[in-house]
Design a protein around this motif. Structure first.
Motif, PDB file in Angstrom:
ATOM      1  N   GLY A 258     -12.482 -15.895 -12.016  1.00  0.00           N
ATOM      2  CA  GLY A 258     -13.914 -16.157 -12.044  1.00  0.00           C
ATOM      3  C   GLY A 258     -14.264 -17.476 -12.704  1.00  0.00           C
ATOM      4  N   ARG A 259     -13.281 -18.354 -12.877  1.00  0.00           N
ATOM      5  CA  ARG A 259     -13.507 -19.594 -13.611  1.00  0.00           C
ATOM      6  C   ARG A 259     -13.403 -20.810 -12.691  1.00  0.00           C
ATOM      7  NH1 ARG A 259      -9.601 -19.209 -16.891  1.00  0.00           N
ATOM      8  NH2 ARG A 259      -8.176 -20.760 -16.063  1.00  0.00           N
ATOM      9  N   ILE A 260     -14.370 -21.730 -12.842  1.00  0.00           N
ATOM     10  CA  ILE A 260     -14.356 -23.022 -12.160  1.00  0.00           C
ATOM     11  C   ILE A 260     -14.357 -24.104 -13.223  1.00  0.00           C
ATOM     12  CG2 ILE A 260     -15.643 -24.599 -10.673  1.00  0.00           C
ATOM     13  CD1 ILE A 260     -16.836 -22.114  -9.308  1.00  0.00           C
ATOM     14  N   THR A 261     -13.431 -25.057 -13.103  1.00  0.00           N
ATOM     15  CA  THR A 261     -13.311 -26.140 -14.079  1.00  0.00           C
ATOM     16  C   THR A 261     -13.330 -27.480 -13.362  1.00  0.00           C
ATOM     17  OG1 THR A 261     -11.899 -24.726 -15.468  1.00  0.00           O
ATOM     18  CG2 THR A 261     -11.897 -27.093 -15.949  1.00  0.00           C
ATOM     19  N   VAL A 262     -14.143 -28.400 -13.857  1.00  0.00           N
ATOM     20  CA  VAL A 262     -14.096 -29.771 -13.348  1.00  0.00           C
ATOM     21  C   VAL A 262     -12.967 -30.488 -14.076  1.00  0.00           C
ATOM     22  CG1 VAL A 262     -15.305 -31.968 -13.130  1.00  0.00           C
ATOM     23  CG2 VAL A 262     -16.559 -29.817 -12.857  1.00  0.00           C
ATOM     24  N   MET A 263     -11.976 -30.947 -13.323  1.00  0.00           N
ATOM     25  CA  MET A 263     -10.839 -31.651 -13.910  1.00  0.00           C
ATOM     26  C   MET A 263     -11.188 -33.134 -14.020  1.00  0.00           C
ATOM     27  SD  MET A 263      -9.053 -29.002 -14.325  1.00  0.00           S
ATOM     28  CE  MET A 263      -7.446 -29.605 -14.848  1.00  0.00           C
ATOM     29  N   GLU A 264     -10.996 -33.689 -15.208  1.00  0.00           N
ATOM     30  CA  GLU A 264     -11.467 -35.049 -15.456  1.00  0.00           C
ATOM     31  C   GLU A 264     -10.402 -36.122 -15.276  1.00  0.00           C
ATOM     32  OE1 GLU A 264     -13.436 -34.761 -19.281  1.00  0.00           O
ATOM     33  OE2 GLU A 264     -15.317 -34.336 -18.243  1.00  0.00           O
ATOM     34  N   GLY A 265      -9.154 -35.745 -15.144  1.00  0.00           N
ATOM     35  CA  GLY A 265      -8.123 -36.693 -14.741  1.00  0.00           C
ATOM     36  C   GLY A 265      -7.858 -37.804 -15.730  1.00  0.00           C
ATOM     37  N   TRP A 266      -7.235 -38.875 -15.213  1.00  0.00           N
ATOM     38  CA  TRP A 266      -6.850 -40.001 -16.059  1.00  0.00           C
ATOM     39  C   TRP A 266      -8.065 -40.832 -16.438  1.00  0.00           C
ATOM     40  CZ3 TRP A 266      -2.201 -39.979 -18.074  1.00  0.00           C
ATOM     41  CH2 TRP A 266      -1.172 -39.319 -17.403  1.00  0.00           C
ATOM     42  N   ARG A 267      -8.238 -41.045 -17.729  1.00  0.00           N
ATOM     43  CA  ARG A 267      -9.269 -41.929 -18.255  1.00  0.00           C
ATOM     44  C   ARG A 267      -8.634 -42.787 -19.344  1.00  0.00           C
ATOM     45  NH1 ARG A 267     -14.567 -40.437 -17.104  1.00  0.00           N
ATOM     46  NH2 ARG A 267     -14.793 -38.426 -16.067  1.00  0.00           N
ATOM     47  N   PRO A 268      -9.120 -44.011 -19.555  1.00  0.00           N
ATOM     48  CA  PRO A 268      -8.550 -44.825 -20.634  1.00  0.00           C
ATOM     49  C   PRO A 268      -8.691 -44.132 -21.984  1.00  0.00           C
ATOM     50  CG  PRO A 268      -9.901 -46.171 -19.188  1.00  0.00           C
ATOM     51  CD  PRO A 268     -10.145 -44.752 -18.782  1.00  0.00           C
ATOM     52  N   GLY A 269      -7.603 -44.108 -22.739  1.00  0.00           N
ATOM     53  CA  GLY A 269      -7.623 -43.558 -24.089  1.00  0.00           C
ATOM     54  C   GLY A 269      -7.573 -44.680 -25.113  1.00  0.00           C
ATOM     55  N   PRO A 270      -6.987 -44.422 -26.275  1.00  0.00           N
ATOM     56  CA  PRO A 270      -6.895 -45.469 -27.300  1.00  0.00           C
ATOM     57  C   PRO A 270      -6.165 -46.699 -26.772  1.00  0.00           C
ATOM     58  CG  PRO A 270      -6.303 -43.333 -28.206  1.00  0.00           C
ATOM     59  CD  PRO A 270      -6.417 -43.142 -26.732  1.00  0.00           C
TER      60      PRO A 270
END
Length: 304
Positions: A258-270
């Motif tokens: 019953g769960r839907i999650t938006v996956m945010e993927g690769w983003r610039p980190g430190p």
């Protein structure tokens, strides 16, 4: 009350069993006319049978819906082209493509044969690319002819493609590639009225029941919520494949129970910028400091 996909023509690949079957039935329930594609192969891709696709078509028709079977190999140019033709010739249009077909050949990397790599890449990655290519060509022509397009593509990735999975190097690489393909297709095809998204589903199918037999077993109580039923994933797929999802494109969703999650993927980190070339020692010291400030990666499946 009309369904969410009333009047839409939907193609689902690998729709003879599991998730694809659940998607096809759910689209038909919401008013779509469905092209059910399936080769009827075994779990490792061997053999073929028209039975699974036709059984789903019969089920849709018995419930009052419209559907046709397509048995072409969508990892070939002719098979993918004929899939689009089947929709247009039978129902007069194509509005939604759900890429779902696939099979497994699991082995650790040192035991993985080249044929096993190629076969899994072919069905998952090429089997997404070619139907997408031919559907996109159709939609581009429609748009250039001045017809309004509200087309949708739903690709099927996996948690294995987002995090990795031990013993599934070929499958994980193919599913990761599908995410990249989704992002490019969304960027390229938006001008023609085409939205492209991906899902990373978790459900009980032929591909998962051997690996996750205990955690994915159906509950004994018939009234209990079956968290791993493929049908739990289909509502999100139907919505993404409908006109109601207007404005949603280039995104990846995880769907389980019953769960839907938006996956945010690769983003610039430190990050650290010296302003000039690092020495190897300096680069290492900087990398360690950055890692100490970064988020811990997700756990690769099979290493828990």
């Amino acid at each position: 009350m009309s369904g969410l996909c009333e009047g839409r023509v939907v193609v689902v690949t690998g729709a003879g069993r599991g998730l694809g079957r659940a998607h096809a039935l759910a689209f038909a329930e919401q008013g779509a006319r469905v092209v059910v594609n399936d080769l009827g192969v075994s779990l490792d891709g061997g053999g073929s049978s028209a039975g699974p696709a036709q059984a789903v078509v019969d089920e849709i028709r018995a419930a009052g819906g419209e559907a046709v079977a397509h048995g072409g190999d969508i990892a070939t140019t002719e098979g993918a082209a004929s899939l689009v033709r089947a929709a247009v010739e039978e129902f007069g249009a194509l509005h939604t493509l759900v890429n779902n077909a696939g099979f497994l050949r699991d082995r650790t990397l040192v035991n993985l044969d080249e044929d096993d790599w190629d076969a899994v890449m072919r069905v998952h990655l090429k089997g997404h690319f070619l139907p997408l290519k031919h559907a996109a060509s159709y939609w581009r022509a429609e748009a250039k002819a001045g017809r309004e397009i509200a087309a949708r593509v739903v690709n099927t990735s996996s948690g294995a493609g987002l995090l990795g999975s031990v013993g599934q190097g070929n499958y994980s690489a193919a599913k990761a590639g599908i995410v990249g393909l989704t992002l490019v297709a969304a960027a390229e095809m938006g001008r023609y009225g085409v939205q492209v998204n991906a899902i990373a589903p978790a459900a009980r199918t032929r591909m998962t029941e051997g690996t996750f037999a205990e955690t994915m077993a159906a509950p004994d109580d018939a009234d209990a919520f079956d968290a791993m039923a493929p049908e739990n994933v289909s509502p999100l797929v139907v919505w993404l494949g409908s006109a109601a999802s207007e404005g949603v494109t280039g995104r990846v969703f995880e769907a389980e129970a019953g769960r839907i999650t938006v996956m945010e993927g690769w983003r610039p980190g430190p990050a650290s910028d010296k302003g000039s070339r690092w020495t190897p020692r300096e680069a290492g010291e900087a990398a360690l400091k950055l890692l100490a400030r970064s988020r811990t990666p997700g756990v690769v499946y099979g290493t828990r």
